[in-house]
Design an enzyme around this catalytic site. Structure first.
Site, PDB file in Angstrom:
ATOM      1  N   SER A  77       0.846  -1.195   0.000  1.00  0.00           N
ATOM      2  CA  SER A  77       0.000   0.000   0.000  1.00  0.00           C
ATOM      3  C   SER A  77       0.880   1.244   0.000  1.00  0.00           C
ATOM      4  CB  SER A  77      -0.901   0.016   1.228  1.00  0.00           C
ATOM      5  OG  SER A  77      -1.416   1.322   1.396  1.00  0.00           O
ATOM      6  N   HIS A 114      -1.040  -1.202  -4.461  1.00  0.00           N
ATOM      7  CA  HIS A 114      -2.331  -0.885  -3.818  1.00  0.00           C
ATOM      8  C   HIS A 114      -2.407   0.615  -3.533  1.00  0.00           C
ATOM      9  CE1 HIS A 114      -5.887  -2.037  -1.425  1.00  0.00           C
ATOM     10  NE2 HIS A 114      -5.499  -1.126  -0.532  1.00  0.00           N
ATOM     11  N   ASP A 120      -4.763   3.655  -1.963  1.00  0.00           N
ATOM     12  CA  ASP A 120      -5.882   3.944  -1.058  1.00  0.00           C
ATOM     13  C   ASP A 120      -6.418   5.340  -1.306  1.00  0.00           C
ATOM     14  OD1 ASP A 120      -6.071   1.552   0.662  1.00  0.00           O
ATOM     15  OD2 ASP A 120      -3.988   2.054   1.139  1.00  0.00           O
ATOM     16  N   MET A 169      -9.159   7.998  -0.232  1.00  0.00           N
ATOM     17  CA  MET A 169     -10.081   8.330   0.871  1.00  0.00           C
ATOM     18  C   MET A 169     -10.588   9.754   0.675  1.00  0.00           C
ATOM     19  SD  MET A 169      -7.881   6.846   4.054  1.00  0.00           S
ATOM     20  CE  MET A 169      -6.875   5.359   3.897  1.00  0.00           C
ATOM     21  N   HIS A 172      -8.238   1.055  -4.251  1.00  0.00           N
ATOM     22  CA  HIS A 172      -9.190   0.789  -3.164  1.00  0.00           C
ATOM     23  C   HIS A 172      -9.903   2.099  -2.839  1.00  0.00           C
ATOM     24  CE1 HIS A 172      -9.524  -0.371   1.430  1.00  0.00           C
ATOM     25  NE2 HIS A 172     -10.709  -0.189   0.872  1.00  0.00           N
ATOM     26  N   MET A 202     -12.326   4.379  -0.778  1.00  0.00           N
ATOM     27  CA  MET A 202     -12.993   4.543   0.527  1.00  0.00           C
ATOM     28  C   MET A 202     -13.678   5.904   0.465  1.00  0.00           C
ATOM     29  SD  MET A 202      -9.884   2.995   2.760  1.00  0.00           S
ATOM     30  CE  MET A 202      -8.784   3.136   1.360  1.00  0.00           C
ATOM     31  N   MET A 212     -11.422  -6.276   4.914  1.00  0.00           N
ATOM     32  CA  MET A 212     -10.656  -5.373   5.775  1.00  0.00           C
ATOM     33  C   MET A 212     -10.349  -6.064   7.103  1.00  0.00           C
ATOM     34  SD  MET A 212     -10.195  -2.708   3.946  1.00  0.00           S
ATOM     35  CE  MET A 212      -9.243  -1.832   5.189  1.00  0.00           C
ATOM     36  N   GLY A 224      -9.157   3.672   6.870  1.00  0.00           N
ATOM     37  CA  GLY A 224      -8.878   5.088   7.127  1.00  0.00           C
ATOM     38  C   GLY A 224      -7.410   5.382   7.357  1.00  0.00           C
ATOM     39  N   GLY A 247      -3.137   3.754   7.806  1.00  0.00           N
ATOM     40  CA  GLY A 247      -2.147   2.694   7.809  1.00  0.00           C
ATOM     41  C   GLY A 247      -1.645   2.489   9.238  1.00  0.00           C
ATOM     42  N   GLY A 248      -0.955   1.383   9.459  1.00  0.00           N
ATOM     43  CA  GLY A 248      -0.281   1.166  10.739  1.00  0.00           C
ATOM     44  C   GLY A 248      -1.174   0.796  11.908  1.00  0.00           C
ATOM     45  N   ASP A 261      -6.617  -6.737   3.843  1.00  0.00           N
ATOM     46  CA  ASP A 261      -5.988  -5.411   3.929  1.00  0.00           C
ATOM     47  C   ASP A 261      -6.055  -4.888   5.364  1.00  0.00           C
ATOM     48  OD1 ASP A 261      -5.109  -2.796   3.529  1.00  0.00           O
ATOM     49  OD2 ASP A 261      -6.750  -2.218   2.189  1.00  0.00           O
ATOM     50  N   GLY A 262      -4.856  -4.661   5.943  1.00  0.00           N
ATOM     51  CA  GLY A 262      -4.780  -4.038   7.256  1.00  0.00           C
ATOM     52  C   GLY A 262      -4.012  -4.873   8.264  1.00  0.00           C
ATOM     53  N   GLY A 263      -2.884  -4.343   8.726  1.00  0.00           N
ATOM     54  CA  GLY A 263      -2.127  -5.014   9.775  1.00  0.00           C
ATOM     55  C   GLY A 263      -1.481  -6.320   9.356  1.00  0.00           C
ATOM     56  N   GLY A 319       1.097  -2.243   4.058  1.00  0.00           N
ATOM     57  CA  GLY A 319       1.614  -0.882   3.962  1.00  0.00           C
ATOM     58  C   GLY A 319       2.810  -0.688   4.857  1.00  0.00           C
ATOM     59  N   SER A 320       2.554  -0.491   6.154  1.00  0.00           N
ATOM     60  CA  SER A 320       3.656  -0.166   7.066  1.00  0.00           C
ATOM     61  C   SER A 320       4.675  -1.302   7.151  1.00  0.00           C
ATOM     62  CB  SER A 320       3.104   0.195   8.442  1.00  0.00           C
ATOM     63  OG  SER A 320       2.178  -0.758   8.869  1.00  0.00           O
TER      64      SER A 320
END
Ligand code: DX5
Ligand code: ZN
Length: 212
Positions: A6, A31, A33, A35, A64, A66, A135, A140, A142-143, A172-174, A194-195
């Site tokens: 991401s 990816h 994002d 928003m 993606h 949002m 998700m 909303g 990253g991290g 997606d996420g963590g 991402g992170s």
């Protein structure tokens, strides 16, 4: 496992360098994002910056959304020829129509499920989708910490295998090397990270560690 870093966690002062670097480091998708500050409490990038990402990328884009007005944003990003555009089911009154619209541009349609949304919400859309994005954080930022969505992934996989075996499951996420094997066992085909990727000292090592 396909890997989609991401860009949200990239250094935006060196965006071209970072996008080229993840592509050279072996990612499968880039990816992106988007928003709008309404659907989620954060505001990111529009077509000017996404077209700069598209220009730098040597791998296909995975956009993606949002946002509240999905149709408007699909029309805005379609000329950049992403591989996928995904939109949130929670924010779309006419998902079936929007899927056809995305496909009419030659782009693969995907639907995103927030952590609380059951996979059965898209049962009658699955046959028309190329990917479903689950998700594993609230969208909303990253991290954030990973929400264990394993049971939901397993239920989605059972539906997918019955209705549309060619449809990919993305998470997606963590995501990191700590949960990637469990995610793969639960049915995930594509991971967004991402992170984990951008904080790693080697993008290549980070991406390779997710290809389980
Ligand atoms: C969150 C975004 C994610 C985010 C992932 O709303 O959809 O793509 O950038 O970041 P990490 O991997 O740091 O959780
Ligand atoms: Zn995302």
């Amino acid at each position: 496992m396909l890997v989609a870093p991401s860009v949200l966690s990239a250094d935006f002062g060196n965006l071209e360098r970072d996008v080229k670097a993840i592509c050279d480091a072996g990612c499968d998708l880039v990816h992106v994002d988007v928003m709008d500050g309404h659907f989620v409490p954060n505001l990111t990038i529009g077509p000017v910056v996404v077209s700069a990402i598209a220009k730098a990328a040597t791998k296909p884009l995975d956009i993606h959304l949002m946002v509240e007005n999905n149709t408007f944003f699909v029309e805005l990003f379609a000329p950049l020829n992403p591989e996928y555009i995904s939109f949130h089911i929670e924010e779309e009154k006419h998902p079936h129509r929007l899927i056809q619209k995305i496909r009419s541009y030659g782009i693969k349609p995907a639907i995103v499920l927030n952590p609380h949304t059951p996979p059965e919400a898209i049962e009658f859309l699955l046959g028309d989708l190329d990917m479903v994005l689950v998700m594993s954080v609230n969208p909303g930022f990253g991290g954030q910490s990973f929400i264990p969505v394993y049971e939901k992934l397993e239920r989605l996989k059972a539906l997918r295998d019955r209705i549309n075996p060619g449809c990919l499951i993305e998470v997606d996420g963590g995501v990191s090397d700590a949960n990637i094997e469990a995610l793969q066992a639960a049915g995930v085909d594509v991971c967004v990270a991402g992170s984990y990727v951008f904080k790693h000292e080697s993008y290549q090592a980070a991406i390779a560690s997710l290809k389980v």
